[in-house]
Scaffold this active site. Structure first.
Site, mmCIF file in Angstrom:
data_model
loop_
_atom_site.group_PDB
_atom_site.id
_atom_site.type_symbol
_atom_site.label_atom_id
_atom_site.label_comp_id
_atom_site.label_asym_id
_atom_site.label_seq_id
_atom_site.Cartn_x
_atom_site.Cartn_y
_atom_site.Cartn_z
ATOM 1 N N LYS A 49 35.596 48.528 -13.185
ATOM 2 C CA LYS A 49 36.347 48.924 -11.986
ATOM 3 C C LYS A 49 36.868 50.355 -12.158
ATOM 4 O O LYS A 49 36.781 51.178 -11.258
ATOM 5 C CB LYS A 49 37.533 47.967 -11.765
ATOM 6 C CG LYS A 49 37.106 46.594 -11.245
ATOM 7 C CD LYS A 49 38.235 45.565 -11.280
ATOM 8 C CE LYS A 49 37.703 44.204 -10.846
ATOM 9 N NZ LYS A 49 38.668 43.115 -10.981
ATOM 10 N N GLN A 93 44.510 41.679 -12.749
ATOM 11 C CA GLN A 93 43.288 40.956 -13.112
ATOM 12 C C GLN A 93 43.614 39.498 -13.448
ATOM 13 O O GLN A 93 44.535 39.218 -14.219
ATOM 14 C CB GLN A 93 42.618 41.655 -14.318
ATOM 15 C CG GLN A 93 41.266 41.095 -14.698
ATOM 16 C CD GLN A 93 40.188 41.310 -13.642
ATOM 17 O OE1 GLN A 93 40.239 42.239 -12.851
ATOM 18 N NE2 GLN A 93 39.204 40.427 -13.611
ATOM 19 N N ASP A 116 43.233 43.110 -3.449
ATOM 20 C CA ASP A 116 42.432 41.885 -3.498
ATOM 21 C C ASP A 116 42.550 41.062 -2.215
ATOM 22 O O ASP A 116 41.759 40.142 -2.000
ATOM 23 C CB ASP A 116 42.935 40.972 -4.636
ATOM 24 C CG ASP A 116 42.296 41.266 -5.978
ATOM 25 O OD1 ASP A 116 41.076 41.465 -6.013
ATOM 26 O OD2 ASP A 116 43.022 41.267 -6.986
HETATM 27 N N1 GUN Z 1 39.083 37.818 -11.717
HETATM 28 C C1 GUN Z 1 37.817 37.514 -11.333
HETATM 29 N N2 GUN Z 1 37.564 38.038 -10.110
HETATM 30 C C2 GUN Z 1 38.683 38.666 -9.710
HETATM 31 C C3 GUN Z 1 39.038 39.397 -8.534
HETATM 32 O O1 GUN Z 1 38.260 39.555 -7.579
HETATM 33 N N3 GUN Z 1 40.304 39.906 -8.519
HETATM 34 C C4 GUN Z 1 41.178 39.729 -9.535
HETATM 35 N N4 GUN Z 1 42.394 40.256 -9.413
HETATM 36 N N5 GUN Z 1 40.886 39.057 -10.633
HETATM 37 C C5 GUN Z 1 39.641 38.529 -10.721
#
Ligand code: GUN
Length: 278
Positions: A49, A93, A116
């Site tokens: 990311k 995360q 998100d």
């Molecule tokens: N863990 C796995 N996928 C995601 C996501 O799309 N967002 C977040 N914050 N954590 C994750």
């Protein structure tokens, strides 16, 4: 043979456009990612990311905490980020260590910085058929991929397998909002194969190899959101690609399908939140 939905190619196209757009902003969007603990998959995701954000001109910061961090420390940090005008997007995360309440943490993020789309405000908007600040990244990425290949959703029977808050649950609502007829399957579903046989579109987000060609209706669309390593360390999805690609009309591969789209959606969401704030 099914047409393979190419997430990598679409990612490159969208990111190239985003990079140009960001270059024209006087101030830049800033994405802060919070990573707690040492989960190897989370570390890789967060690293990807950050790299992607930096490549297209988004300012990106990763804040790392050890797995024994106390909940209140994390909450204070999120309040600080909420109040920092230079921070335009916040992502924590998931999953978090067991002693920390995921609900409490997500609820602390300001909805207008919730990249998100997971906060109760944004989820509530989504589930009432209204526009949230942004849509959750993985389901958004799936729809971008389907739209790119002009796959119709209206009136189609879409079967979503998995009901997580990250993928299955918001995915089902986003398909409903697009006028698909949606069935959600999960670990308690009986006779999965009877249901998948009636699906025009299958979206599988389980993390286990559960879909085989014989479970599909001829000409259906198969989207594989699952990603995990098998015993030999090879990356696998939920779908047996070889048997399924002989029956389906379109299929997304693992890797190279939904994965690149999730990160693309995150970049799009970061820019959307920033523009919303201008
Ligand atoms: N863990 C796995 N996928 C995601 C996501 O799309 N967002 C977040 N914050 N954590 C994750």
């Amino acid at each position: 043979m099914a047409i393979v939905l190419n997430g990598k190619k679409l990612r490159e196209k969208i990111l190239a456009d985003l990079k140009i757009k960001i270059s024209k902003f006087e101030q830049k969007p800033k994405l802060v990612v919070i990573l707690v603990g040492n989960d190897p998959a989370s570390k890789i995701y967060v690293n990807n990311k950050q790299k992607c954000a930096q490549k297209i001109g988004i300012i990106s910061e990763v804040i790392k905490y050890p797995s024994d961090i106390e909940e209140h420390t994390l909450i204070s940090k999120i309040h600080e980020l909420n109040n920092d005008p230079t921070v335009t997007a916040i992502l924590v995360q998931l999953p978090l260590p067991k002693h920390i309440s995921q609900t409490k943490i997500v609820e602390t993020i300001a909805p207008e910085k919730d990249v998100d789309g997971f906060t109760p405000y944004n989820f509530g908007k989504l589930f009432s058929g209204e526009k949230p600040y942004v849509y959750p990244c993985t389901p958004k990425g799936v729809l971008l991929l389907l739209d790119e290949y002009k796959i119709e959703l209206e009136g189609k029977h879409a079967v979503v397998i998995g009901r997580s808050n990250i993928v299955g649950h918001p995915m089902s609502q986003m398909l409903l909002n697009r006028n698909a007829t949606v069935t959600v399957c999960h670990s308690h579903t009986k006779n999965l194969e009877q249901i998948t046989k009636t699906a025009d579109i299958i979206i599988s987000a389980v993390g286990k190899n559960i879909i085989k060609g014989e479970m599909l209706k001829s000409g259906c669309v198969v989207i594989d959101v699952g990603i995990f390593k098998d015993e030999s360390g090879k990356l696998r999805g939920d779908v047996d690609f070889d048997s399924s690609s002989k029956i389906a009309s379109y299929i997304s591969p693992v890797p190279g399908g939904v994965g690149p789209m999730t990160i693309t959606s995150l970049m799009l969401n970061t820019v959307e939140l920033f523009e919303n704030n201008l």
